[in-house]
Write an enzyme that holds these catalytic residues in place. Structure first.
Site, PDB file in Angstrom:
ATOM      1  N   GLY A  69       0.836  -1.196   0.000  1.00 17.91           N
ATOM      2  CA  GLY A  69       0.000   0.000   0.000  1.00 17.91           C
ATOM      3  C   GLY A  69       0.871   1.246   0.000  1.00 17.91           C
ATOM      4  O   GLY A  69       0.606   2.210  -0.731  1.00 17.91           O
ATOM      5  N   GLN A 188      -7.740  -0.029   4.028  1.00 19.14           N
ATOM      6  CA  GLN A 188      -8.552  -0.667   5.077  1.00 19.14           C
ATOM      7  C   GLN A 188      -9.967  -0.996   4.591  1.00 19.14           C
ATOM      8  O   GLN A 188     -10.763  -1.536   5.347  1.00 19.14           O
ATOM      9  CB  GLN A 188      -8.628   0.222   6.327  1.00 19.14           C
ATOM     10  CG  GLN A 188      -7.309   0.367   7.052  1.00 19.14           C
ATOM     11  CD  GLN A 188      -6.803  -0.940   7.688  1.00 19.14           C
ATOM     12  OE1 GLN A 188      -7.536  -1.914   7.835  1.00 19.14           O
ATOM     13  NE2 GLN A 188      -5.534  -0.946   8.072  1.00 19.14           N
ATOM     14  N   THR A 244      10.872  -7.011 -11.664  1.00 14.79           N
ATOM     15  CA  THR A 244      10.247  -8.304 -11.977  1.00 14.79           C
ATOM     16  C   THR A 244       9.176  -8.617 -10.939  1.00 14.79           C
ATOM     17  O   THR A 244       9.422  -8.543  -9.738  1.00 14.79           O
ATOM     18  CB  THR A 244      11.330  -9.411 -11.998  1.00 14.79           C
ATOM     19  OG1 THR A 244      12.275  -9.056 -12.998  1.00 14.79           O
ATOM     20  CG2 THR A 244      10.732 -10.772 -12.305  1.00 14.79           C
ATOM     21  N   CYS A 337       2.800   0.890  13.483  1.00 15.19           N
ATOM     22  CA  CYS A 337       4.140   1.465  13.411  1.00 15.19           C
ATOM     23  C   CYS A 337       4.392   2.477  14.514  1.00 15.19           C
ATOM     24  O   CYS A 337       5.516   2.827  14.791  1.00 15.19           O
ATOM     25  CB  CYS A 337       4.349   2.100  12.033  1.00 15.19           C
ATOM     26  SG  CYS A 337       2.884   2.880  11.400  1.00 15.19           S
TER      27      CYS A 337
HETATM   28  N1  PLP Z   1      -3.006   3.004   4.356  1.00 19.53           N
HETATM   29  C1  PLP Z   1      -3.675   2.524   5.408  1.00 19.53           C
HETATM   30  C2  PLP Z   1      -5.000   3.129   5.771  1.00 19.53           C
HETATM   31  C3  PLP Z   1      -3.139   1.475   6.166  1.00 19.53           C
HETATM   32  O1  PLP Z   1      -3.810   1.012   7.210  1.00 19.53           O
HETATM   33  C4  PLP Z   1      -1.877   0.938   5.785  1.00 19.53           C
HETATM   34  C5  PLP Z   1      -1.259  -0.126   6.589  1.00 19.53           C
HETATM   35  O2  PLP Z   1      -1.511  -0.245   7.776  1.00 19.53           O
HETATM   36  C6  PLP Z   1      -1.230   1.465   4.662  1.00 19.53           C
HETATM   37  C7  PLP Z   1      -1.826   2.488   3.968  1.00 19.53           C
HETATM   38  C8  PLP Z   1       0.081   0.917   4.200  1.00 19.53           C
HETATM   39  O3  PLP Z   1      -0.078  -0.336   3.592  1.00 19.53           O
HETATM   40  P1  PLP Z   1       1.144  -1.369   3.508  1.00 19.53           P
HETATM   41  O4  PLP Z   1       1.308  -1.946   4.880  1.00 19.53           O
HETATM   42  O5  PLP Z   1       0.707  -2.405   2.525  1.00 19.53           O
HETATM   43  O6  PLP Z   1       2.329  -0.603   3.064  1.00 19.53           O
END
Ligand code: PLP
Length: 397
Positions: A69, A188, A244, A337
């Site tokens: 994401g 989400q 790739t 995080c």
């Molecule tokens: N956006 C939202 C709302 C998220 O909750 C997250 C991950 O917790 C992300 C983006 C980032 O996604 P990824 O963990 O696949 O990098």
């Protein structure tokens, strides 16, 4: 361990794990190679892309596969900004020529830290979209923030910490009327909630590990005709994202998309899991110590069915999390995080949640596989932990 941290990541289902295993051992050729094994890998990859496209209700060719994401968000925001610099924006009429990005203070750090970084580098000016007292973006205020300098609007569909849902369709409509591209961070949302038949935005980010797929596969849907400059130069993904492709993981993501789509097709299944979340909330409020009592953050807002953020006002979230983990329950404080830091979540503060509540807030996130028995046990564990910590915090006061 009872796992109620599904907004951080989900467990790959047995079918997903099996598909990845098989693909790792049989489809390891480079999908860009012209020989037969390469073409078999390409075929499997394209079938998986089709499953993801079906989940979103879009043509396969409009999906760019990425690693996460976070990468998709970087591609969307930086890619659109760069494309604008190529001259698609009308010449600014005011003397301050920086393009602007409109976003909210509730975004995941992947969006928030990126736009702050771009601002520090002198590449953009951020315009923060005002929120109402409950932390919901105000569509009327969006209209007033758009002008000929606006390069992009980026607003999440649902919040990872509280599950609060933003009025994305309304916001997208305003952007469309003003000719401004709209990116939606739907990480989400996708796989948990049904999408409208036609996606309202111009770019949409999703991530397979949030719906029982593997980590390492994200995606960006880009509406046909939206200008996007690649951020990793290479020939893959029709020149939009070099590197790739991780075929086996993508095959797993395809299976996850198919399973999520099947689950979403039955609204009673979603209602059943939503009822588990509601029962969990009701029991925690009823049974935890009452002075001061636990509070459900954003309870009156439209929320994802799987998420609850519960504030234990007299307690520190970190201590509570550790005790829950010792007793066999995995949850988190705000975004994964930011756990480990004692600062209250800036997102909860931006949602108007008072600091003492934000300090003691724990996020529990369910999944479609969460069972009645797990919720029963989780209630007992949370009540016991809150009672134990409440007693020790009272004795040190
Ligand atoms: N956006 C939202 C709302 C998220 O909750 C997250 C991950 O917790 C992300 C983006 C980032 O996604 P990824 O963990 O696949 O990098």
């Amino acid at each position: 361990m009872i796992y109620l941290d599904n907004n951080a990541t989900t467990q790959p289902t047995p079918a997903v794990a099996q598909a990845i295993h098989v693909a790792t051992t049989t489809l390891w050729a480079n999908p860009s190679s012209v020989h037969r094994p390469g073409q078999e890998a390409r075929h499997a990859l394209e079938l998986a892309r089709k499953e993801l496209a079906t989940l979103l209700g879009v043509p396969s060719r409009e999906i760019v596969l990425t690693s996460s994401g976070t990468e998709s968000i970087n591609l969307a925001i930086r890619g659109v900004l760069e494309s604008n610099r190529g001259g698609t924006l009308p010449a600014p009429t005011d003397p301050h020529p920086l393009p602007t990005i409109v976003t909210t203070r509730l975004e995941h750090t992947a969006v928030r830290d990126l736009v702050l970084h771009l601002e520090r580098q002198g590449q953009v000016e951020i315009r923060w979209l005002p929120l109402d007292a409950r932390g919901i973006a105000d569509p009327a205020a969006l209209d007033a923030l758009l002008d000929d300098r606006t390069a992009l609007v980026s607003v999440q569909w649902a919040n990872n910490e509280t599950g609060v849902i933003q009025p994305v369709e309304r916001l997208a409509e305003i952007c469309r009327a003003r000719g401004v591209p709209f990116h939606c961070d739907a990480v989400q949302w996708v796989g948990k909630m049904p999408l409208p038949e036609a996606l309202p935005c111009d770019l949409l980010t999703f991530s397979a590990h949030k719906f029982h797929g593997p980590k390492g596969v994200g995606g960006l849907w880009v509406r046909r005709g939206v200008g996007l400059v690649p951020q990793t130069i290479g020939t893959q993904e029709t020149d939009r994202r070099g590197g790739t492709e991780s075929v086996a993981a993508i095959v797993g993501a395809g299976v996850a998309a198919r399973e999520a789509a099947a689950w979403l097709a039955d609204p009673t299944a979603r209602a059943k899991t939503a009822a588990l979340r509601d029962r969990f909330e009701t029991e925690i409020i009823r049974r935890t110590p009452t002075t001061p009592g636990a509070v459900i953050n954003s309870r009156d807002c439209p929320r994802l069915w799987n998420t609850t953020s519960i504030a234990f006002p007299a307690l520190e979230a970190e201590a509570m999390l550790m005790l829950l983990s010792e007793r066999g329950l995995a949850a988190s404080a705000g975004a994964a995080c930011s756990s480990g830091s004692l600062d209250p979540s800036p997102v909860l503060l931006a949602m108007g949640i008072p600091e003492p509540l934000a300090h003691g807030s724990i996020r529990f996130s369910l999944t479609r596989n969460t069972t009645d028995a797990e919720i029963n046990d989780a209630i007992e564990i949370v009540v016991a932990a809150a009672t134990q910590l409440g007693r020790s915090s009272a004795s040190t006061r």
